[in-house]
Design a protein around this motif. Structure first.
Motif, PDB file in Angstrom:
ATOM      1  N   GLY A   1       1.850 -16.235   3.666  1.00  0.00           N
ATOM      2  CA  GLY A   1       1.811 -14.900   3.093  1.00  0.00           C
ATOM      3  C   GLY A   1       2.232 -13.835   4.083  1.00  0.00           C
ATOM      4  O   GLY A   1       2.565 -14.119   5.235  1.00  0.00           O
ATOM      5  N   LYS A   2       2.210 -12.591   3.599  1.00  0.00           N
ATOM      6  CA  LYS A   2       2.623 -11.466   4.431  1.00  0.00           C
ATOM      7  C   LYS A   2       1.398 -10.735   4.978  1.00  0.00           C
ATOM      8  O   LYS A   2       0.357 -10.680   4.338  1.00  0.00           O
TER       9      LYS A   2
ATOM     10  N   THR B   1       5.234 -12.467   8.791  1.00  0.00           N
ATOM     11  CA  THR B   1       4.729 -13.727   8.252  1.00  0.00           C
ATOM     12  C   THR B   1       4.518 -14.667   9.430  1.00  0.00           C
ATOM     13  O   THR B   1       4.827 -14.343  10.592  1.00  0.00           O
TER      14      THR B   1
ATOM     15  N   LYS C   1      -2.241  -7.927   0.010  1.00  0.00           N
ATOM     16  CA  LYS C   1      -2.563  -8.390  -1.327  1.00  0.00           C
ATOM     17  C   LYS C   1      -1.341  -8.272  -2.232  1.00  0.00           C
ATOM     18  O   LYS C   1      -0.442  -7.466  -1.992  1.00  0.00           O
ATOM     19  N   GLU C   2      -1.329  -9.069  -3.280  1.00  0.00           N
ATOM     20  CA  GLU C   2      -0.208  -9.073  -4.216  1.00  0.00           C
ATOM     21  C   GLU C   2      -0.058  -7.692  -4.855  1.00  0.00           C
ATOM     22  O   GLU C   2      -1.037  -7.002  -5.133  1.00  0.00           O
ATOM     23  N   ASN C   3       1.181  -7.286  -5.036  1.00  0.00           N
ATOM     24  CA  ASN C   3       1.539  -5.999  -5.660  1.00  0.00           C
ATOM     25  C   ASN C   3       1.178  -4.794  -4.797  1.00  0.00           C
ATOM     26  O   ASN C   3       1.109  -3.665  -5.290  1.00  0.00           O
ATOM     27  N   THR C   4       0.932  -5.035  -3.507  1.00  0.00           N
ATOM     28  CA  THR C   4       0.686  -3.914  -2.599  1.00  0.00           C
ATOM     29  C   THR C   4       1.994  -3.169  -2.343  1.00  0.00           C
ATOM     30  O   THR C   4       3.049  -3.776  -2.131  1.00  0.00           O
TER      31      THR C   4
ATOM     32  N   GLU D   1      13.385  -7.364  -0.448  1.00  0.00           N
ATOM     33  CA  GLU D   1      13.224  -8.467  -1.396  1.00  0.00           C
ATOM     34  C   GLU D   1      13.930  -9.730  -0.923  1.00  0.00           C
ATOM     35  O   GLU D   1      13.496 -10.845  -1.216  1.00  0.00           O
TER      36      GLU D   1
END
Length: 794
Positions: free
Chosen positions: A571-572, A595, A618-621, A641
């Motif tokens: 993850g990031k 990462t 977190k996702e969608n941050t 992206e």
């Protein structure tokens, strides 16, 4: 057997496989090997004497050395006979409230040997771990211990980091050739045996059943264990007696730093309920000169702790009325009329109060009644000072304070005291201790204090064996910065302590560039790993708290460290880096997204350092704070992206800020898949820059030449013609030099072809008045747009 000591303290997870060993002849040896087979300790009985030796793979760590102990009733240093032995397998895990990890693994092979002399029996407990060996004596008789015949014969040509014995363990661990040692030295002592092979000599499970020990050196390669110099009387022992463990931790430097052996050798926790034990960070007035007897000042520090997400405030000397005892010592009793008000204010703000005491104010059962008073007032812990020895009498006092404090649910921080020996496993309310030449020595009147070299030695010596209350701060002393502010940011991470006592004034933290680092910084860790290091020169330590990672890096001489982030999970992660800036009081702040495939560079000055915090995203941050609606938003998002946006450009992109030459190279190498390569660029002004690896690979590929053979000017803003030149070299653009601009004569000769071809390829455009303005700077948004267009050239 009737007199055989067979007392073991087991936990539910501890598995014993007991195997009786047959007779061993007098001149034979018995070997105990670590679970992984790399470490072995051999015990030999020959001519009535017990000897041992230790190997790590094929390397001799301890050459044939003596084992023996003399009691008032019998001398086991000679004339002994082997009787029998049996084996145990130790395999357990247990939770720790403080330490290098939240779960410790205790895995070893053990053999217990019994020897006889004149009808007296001696048990020798021998363990081999994957990270070292340990042995201890057992005796099932009452009496006195007069001396030990334990020695450590080291290989020739070793170098050691040794502390000349000081009663509070507040001294430097200086580097010596082994044969230069002559005198009395404290433990731990760290020995470099061979390349990447070290041995740390110490003791474990030391308590009031015995006395502390030192290492006596005579200029040879043999170190002899002896009682601490103040132990003038024989040590009283009671059956069943177990000595402290004589311990040698063995391996590379990461093994030394991350070892769990001292705790593994101690008995399990004696406390059933530990929910009240809360490690944390404390603020402190005494060191920085703020009053220690003013309730309004203490309230300011309570506010500081609350605002910073810390847990405690320490009320040091001055919080009680002062008197003098019959020995002329300062003694304290009672409380000030404002004490309960301060405690209540702390309670309202969620901050616990810890109070200071001298050891002689708690040295009798009657005096220790005040512990009950303090606990009833809501005080959370005690800092007890001035033990000044490790005699049996002193250790018994420390045991009494520890146990009675545990009954009252008081944390304990010992100062002016003996080294740690793993006892926090047994008594987890011992949250930390001093036993270190720490920051307090800046106030000693010696116009001296800890140095960067000393700080770079402590992770491999003193702090390797247990918690260390160094009391880091940010302020300079004696009109000199002994180590940079970047290093001061790193110390609360590099140094482990269950109470991290941060000792500067509120305004210092509030105005610091590193305020966000110090805010909510943990004092308890789930994982510890040395990423790189060299005793006395550098140490880069990773510690994990939950899913957040911290790296603290310090150095003595100027050092730029590249940290491979493969310790991160998938993850990031957001990273925040606080490292040396342009001078020793400047803190440079960087942030971005990484990462576990990335590497990060921490530039450090002489006596410098830096700290990095990694927080999972977190996702969608939202990854950018300033690009919404900007003309370049789509270009930036497209690069991100595709994982082609350099890690330093997340968060605040700075779209309309001019981009420096170093930043442009960083942006280019990731956008165009050039990558980075660890190395030192030829430009002296880029060697300790965060972009050094990007500049290095760009130079190696002939993309940049610098402003001269020795300079790159990384912090200068890049010009339009230089940006076009760098892109043109990478893309190998060839062709005419006529760009058609009205000011083409102002374009430098080296850039004419690249400007013309970049314009022809649509990478860069001119202005509406048909000018190019080659010496103008470009913004970060313009740079991102140019590099976005470059992706379609090949």
């Amino acid at each position: 057997m009737k007199n055989k000591l067979t007392t073991f303290i087991l936990t539910v997870c501890l598995v014993f496989s007991i195997v009786q060993i047959g007779a061993v002849s007098a001149d034979d040896s018995l070997t105990v090997t670590s679970p992984n087979g790399c470490i072995s300790i051999s015990i030999e009985t020959k001519d009535g004497k017990i000897n041992y030796s230790v190997k790590y793979n094929s390397i001799s760590i301890i050459e044939s050395s003596n084992i023996g102990i003399t009691f008032s009733s019998v001398d086991f240093s000679e004339g002994v006979k082997y009787v029998s032995s049996y084996k145990n397998t130790i395999d357990e895990t247990y939770s720790m409230l403080t330490g290098k990890a939240s779960v410790y693994t205790n895995k070893a092979n053990e053999t217990v040997m019994t020897f006889e002399k004149d009808g007296h029996l001696l048990d020798l407990y021998v363990r081999a771990y994957d990270d070292g060996i340990a042995f201890r004596y057992g005796f099932n008789e009452n009496g006195q211990s007069l001396s030990e015949n334990t020695t450590f014969r080291l290989p020739q040509n070793c170098t050691v980091n040794a502390m000349e014995y000081e009663m509070c363990y507040e001294n430097f661990y200086n580097r010596h050739n082994l044969y230069e040692l002559n005198g009395v030295y404290g433990m731990p002592m760290t020995v470099k045996v061979a390349d990447n092979t070290y041995a740390l000599i110490t003791e474990a499970e030391l308590n009031g059943n015995y006395a502390g020990s030192v290492l006596n050196a005579d200029g040879s390669n043999v170190l002899k264990l002896g009682y601490e110099p103040k132990q003038s009387e024989p040590v009283e022992i009671s059956a069943p007696f177990l000595s402290p463990w004589r311990t040698v931790i063995i391996g590379d430097l990461n093994t030394i730093v991350s070892t769990e052996m001292p705790e593994n050798l101690c008995a399990p926790s004696k406390l059933e309920n530990t929910s009240w034990i809360k490690p944390g960070v404390s603020s402190w007035t005494w060191f920085n000169g703020d009053p220690t007897n003013d309730p309004e000042v203490y309230k300011q520090y309570i506010d500081l702790s609350a605002d910073m997400g810390w847990q405690y405030v320490l009320l040091d000397e001055g919080w009680q009325p002062l008197e003098y005892d019959e020995y002329g010592r300062k003694t304290y009793s009672g409380i000030m009329d404002w004490t309960e008000e301060v405690i209540e204010y702390g309670k309202q703000r969620g901050i616990g109060i810890i109070v200071w005491s001298t050891s002689w104010d708690l040295d009798t059962e009657q005096k220790r009644e005040r512990l009950k008073e303090w606990a009833n007032m809501g005080i959370k812990g005690i800092k007890v000072d001035f033990f000044n020895s490790e005699t049996q009498q002193t250790l018994k006092l420390m045991d009494s304070i520890t146990q009675e404090s545990a009954e009252l649910k008081l944390l304990v921080n010992f100062h002016g005291c003996v080294k740690p020996t793993g006892e926090r496993r047994t008594w987890p309310n011992i949250i930390t201790r001093e036993a270190v030449y720490g920051n307090e020595h800046f106030l000693s009147g010696e116009n001296w204090g800890p140095t960067a070299e000393h700080n770079c030695t402590l992770p491999f010596t003193r702090n390797a064996v247990g918690p260390m209350d160094f009391t880091p701060e940010l302020t300079n002393h004696n009109d000199k910065n002994y180590f940079t502010d970047g290093q001061k940011c790193a110390l609360p991470i590099v140094f482990e302590s269950g109470i991290q006592c941060l000792s500067d004034k509120p305004q210092i933290y509030e105005n610091s560039a590193a305020r966000e680092l110090f805010k909510s910084i943990p004092a308890v860790w789930d994982e510890t790993k040395l990423l790189s290091g060299d005793i006395g020169e550098s140490a880069a330590v990773m510690r994990r708290f939950g899913d957040t990672y911290y790296v603290g890096s310090i150095c003595n001489n100027q050092y730029v460290v590249d940290i491979n982030l493969d310790f991160l999970k998938s993850g990031k992660y957001w990273f925040e880096m606080y490292t040396d800036g342009s001078n020793d009081t400047d803190i440079a702040v960087y942030n971005g997204v990484v990462t576990n495939r990335d590497t990060i560079t921490i530039p450090q000055l002489t006596h410098g350092g830096g700290a990095v915090k990694f927080t999972p995203i977190k996702e969608n941050t939202k990854l950018f704070s300033d690009i919404d609606g900007h003309w370049c938003e789509k270009n930036i998002l497209s690069l991100a992206e595709k994982n082609k946006l350099n890690k330093y450009f997340y968060g605040e992109f700075g779209v309309d800020e001019y981009i420096t030459r170093a930043e442009f190279v960083m942006l280019l190498t990731d956008a165009l898949d050039i990558g980075c390569m660890q190395g030192s660029p030829r430009f002296y002004d880029s060697i300790r820059h965060i972009a050094k690896n990007y500049i290095y690979i760009a130079t190696e590929k002939g993309i940049i030449n610098g402003t001269s053979e020795e300079t790159f000017l990384p912090e200068s803003n890049i010009t339009r013609e230089d940006a076009a030149t760098i892109i043109g070299r990478y893309e190998n653009l060839k062709g005419g030099i006529n760009s058609g601009f009205s000011d083409s004569n102002e374009i430098s000769q080296y850039a004419k072809e690249y400007v013309a071809q970049c314009v022809a390829m649509g990478v860069i455009t001119g202005y509406e008045d048909n000018s190019f303005k080659p010496k103008n700077n470009i913004t970060k948004a313009e740079a991102a747009a140019m590099l976005f267009r470059c992706q379609n050239l090949k």
